[in-house]
Scaffold this motif. Structure first.
Motif, PDB file in Angstrom:
ATOM      1  N   ALA A   1       6.491   7.985  19.179  1.00 35.22           N
ATOM      2  CA  ALA A   1       5.506   7.657  20.216  1.00 35.22           C
ATOM      3  C   ALA A   1       4.525   8.807  20.415  1.00 35.22           C
ATOM      4  O   ALA A   1       3.307   8.592  20.526  1.00 35.22           O
ATOM      5  CB  ALA A   1       6.215   7.336  21.532  1.00 35.22           C
ATOM      6  N   ALA A   2       5.032  10.033  20.435  1.00 35.46           N
ATOM      7  CA  ALA A   2       4.155  11.199  20.594  1.00 35.46           C
ATOM      8  C   ALA A   2       3.225  11.340  19.395  1.00 35.46           C
ATOM      9  O   ALA A   2       2.040  11.688  19.544  1.00 35.46           O
ATOM     10  CB  ALA A   2       4.991  12.468  20.770  1.00 35.46           C
ATOM     11  N   THR A   3       3.730  11.045  18.208  1.00 37.22           N
ATOM     12  CA  THR A   3       2.908  11.105  16.992  1.00 37.22           C
ATOM     13  C   THR A   3       1.782  10.073  17.067  1.00 37.22           C
ATOM     14  O   THR A   3       0.618  10.378  16.764  1.00 37.22           O
ATOM     15  CB  THR A   3       3.773  10.878  15.739  1.00 37.22           C
ATOM     16  N   ALA A   4       2.120   8.862  17.498  1.00 36.91           N
ATOM     17  CA  ALA A   4       1.096   7.815  17.616  1.00 36.91           C
ATOM     18  C   ALA A   4       0.026   8.223  18.631  1.00 36.91           C
ATOM     19  O   ALA A   4      -1.177   8.049  18.380  1.00 36.91           O
ATOM     20  CB  ALA A   4       1.748   6.492  18.018  1.00 36.91           C
ATOM     21  N   ALA A   5       0.443   8.775  19.753  1.00 35.53           N
ATOM     22  CA  ALA A   5      -0.517   9.214  20.776  1.00 35.53           C
ATOM     23  C   ALA A   5      -1.398  10.335  20.239  1.00 35.53           C
ATOM     24  O   ALA A   5      -2.617  10.336  20.452  1.00 35.53           O
ATOM     25  CB  ALA A   5       0.218   9.668  22.030  1.00 35.53           C
ATOM     26  N   ALA A   6      -0.792  11.294  19.546  1.00 34.94           N
ATOM     27  CA  ALA A   6      -1.563  12.422  18.994  1.00 34.94           C
ATOM     28  C   ALA A   6      -2.563  11.954  17.950  1.00 34.94           C
ATOM     29  O   ALA A   6      -3.707  12.440  17.909  1.00 34.94           O
ATOM     30  CB  ALA A   6      -0.615  13.461  18.404  1.00 34.94           C
ATOM     31  N   LEU A   7      -2.164  11.014  17.110  1.00 28.93           N
ATOM     32  CA  LEU A   7      -3.097  10.466  16.110  1.00 28.93           C
ATOM     33  C   LEU A   7      -4.267   9.772  16.797  1.00 28.93           C
ATOM     34  O   LEU A   7      -5.419   9.926  16.397  1.00 28.93           O
ATOM     35  CB  LEU A   7      -2.371   9.488  15.174  1.00 28.93           C
TER      36      LEU A   7
ATOM     37  N   ARG B   1      -4.553  15.608  13.317  1.00 29.68           N
ATOM     38  CA  ARG B   1      -4.160  15.297  11.941  1.00 29.68           C
ATOM     39  C   ARG B   1      -2.634  15.367  11.834  1.00 29.68           C
ATOM     40  O   ARG B   1      -1.981  16.092  12.584  1.00 29.68           O
ATOM     41  CB  ARG B   1      -4.791  16.297  10.965  1.00 29.68           C
ATOM     42  N   LEU B   2      -2.076  14.670  10.857  1.00 28.75           N
ATOM     43  CA  LEU B   2      -0.626  14.679  10.672  1.00 28.75           C
ATOM     44  C   LEU B   2      -0.082  16.089  10.469  1.00 28.75           C
ATOM     45  O   LEU B   2       0.994  16.426  10.955  1.00 28.75           O
ATOM     46  CB  LEU B   2      -0.224  13.800   9.490  1.00 28.75           C
ATOM     47  N   GLU B   3      -0.836  16.924   9.765  1.00 27.85           N
ATOM     48  CA  GLU B   3      -0.400  18.297   9.525  1.00 27.85           C
ATOM     49  C   GLU B   3      -0.262  19.062  10.845  1.00 27.85           C
ATOM     50  O   GLU B   3       0.670  19.840  11.039  1.00 27.85           O
ATOM     51  CB  GLU B   3      -1.366  19.037   8.600  1.00 27.85           C
ATOM     52  N   GLU B   4      -1.212  18.852  11.757  1.00 31.95           N
ATOM     53  CA  GLU B   4      -1.159  19.513  13.067  1.00 31.95           C
ATOM     54  C   GLU B   4       0.041  19.009  13.883  1.00 31.95           C
ATOM     55  O   GLU B   4       0.714  19.793  14.559  1.00 31.95           O
ATOM     56  CB  GLU B   4      -2.436  19.232  13.868  1.00 31.95           C
ATOM     57  N   ILE B   5       0.279  17.721  13.799  1.00 29.67           N
ATOM     58  CA  ILE B   5       1.394  17.127  14.535  1.00 29.67           C
ATOM     59  C   ILE B   5       2.720  17.650  13.984  1.00 29.67           C
ATOM     60  O   ILE B   5       3.625  18.003  14.744  1.00 29.67           O
ATOM     61  CB  ILE B   5       1.319  15.581  14.490  1.00 29.67           C
ATOM     62  N   ALA B   6       2.817  17.720  12.664  1.00 25.66           N
ATOM     63  CA  ALA B   6       4.035  18.236  12.025  1.00 25.66           C
ATOM     64  C   ALA B   6       4.283  19.682  12.444  1.00 25.66           C
ATOM     65  O   ALA B   6       5.429  20.082  12.717  1.00 25.66           O
ATOM     66  CB  ALA B   6       3.945  18.117  10.510  1.00 25.66           C
TER      67      ALA B   6
END
Length: 189
Positions: free
Chosen positions: A17-23, A28-33
């Motif tokens: 859920a946090a990943t979806a919100a951040a996107l 970017r996925l790299e920043e989220i990772a």
């Protein structure tokens, strides 16, 4: 690939859920990772502690609810350690659902197949034992009800070692929690 330093698959829904919100907010996925690698559990919420003799201790004593306890027990099967030990307090404030909730915890306990389980209160112990017995009778036979911290520690202490994970679950006595976490021979401060 995400490396998330949190214990248990119950964390997955929140991470997704946090990943979806951040996107959605443009990360970017790299920043989220990268941000996910920096996550840490709140104190006493599936907190991994290195114990005496290389024992892995999972301190989940902040609070307890049936779903959280069952998720923590499920995690025990995923640690790769040969011996699982559970120190468990009864859950309070469940009202009419208390007996059934404790029976479900007993069933989950039987699926986790701990080497030893110590219940720190006799409250609903019969329901936990009944639930465990219905799934795996040997698990029920390895359950001790021990409200005395000194005697509870005496049950757990011989199982410390590099092949052991000890789950501290629910509001167990603070002296017992500290003694297990810090490897003291006595729960007295």
């Amino acid at each position: 690939d995400f490396v998330v330093p949190l214990l248990g698959e119950q964390q997955l829904g929140s991470i997704l859920a946090a990943t979806a919100a951040a996107l959605t907010l443009g990360m970017r996925l790299e920043e989220i990772a990268e941000a996910a690698r920096a996550l840490a559990p709140l104190p006493r919420t599936m907190e991994r502690v290195q114990g005496q003799d290389d024992t892995m201790i999972v301190d989940d004593t902040y609070s307890a609810n049936p779903e959280g306890v069952i998720a923590a027990l499920k995690f025990l099967r995923q640690t790769g350690r040969k011996k699982n030990v559970v120190v468990l307090a009864s859950m309070i404030e469940l009202g009419r659902t208390a007996r059934e909730a404790h029976r479900s915890v007993g069933e989950a306990l039987a699926h986790a197949r701990p080497e030893r389980t110590v219940l720190t209160s006799s409250d609903y112990a019969d329901a936990i034992i009944h639930g465990a017995r219905g799934v795996h009778a040997p698990t029920a036979e390895r359950i001790s009800v021990e409200p005395d911290s000194e005697r509870a520690l005496a049950i757990v202490r011989p199982l410390f070692g590099s092949e052991t994970v000890i789950l501290l679950e629910g509001r167990i006595p603070e002296t017992l929690r500290q003694a297990i976490r810090h490897g003291r021979k006595s729960p007295k401060p």
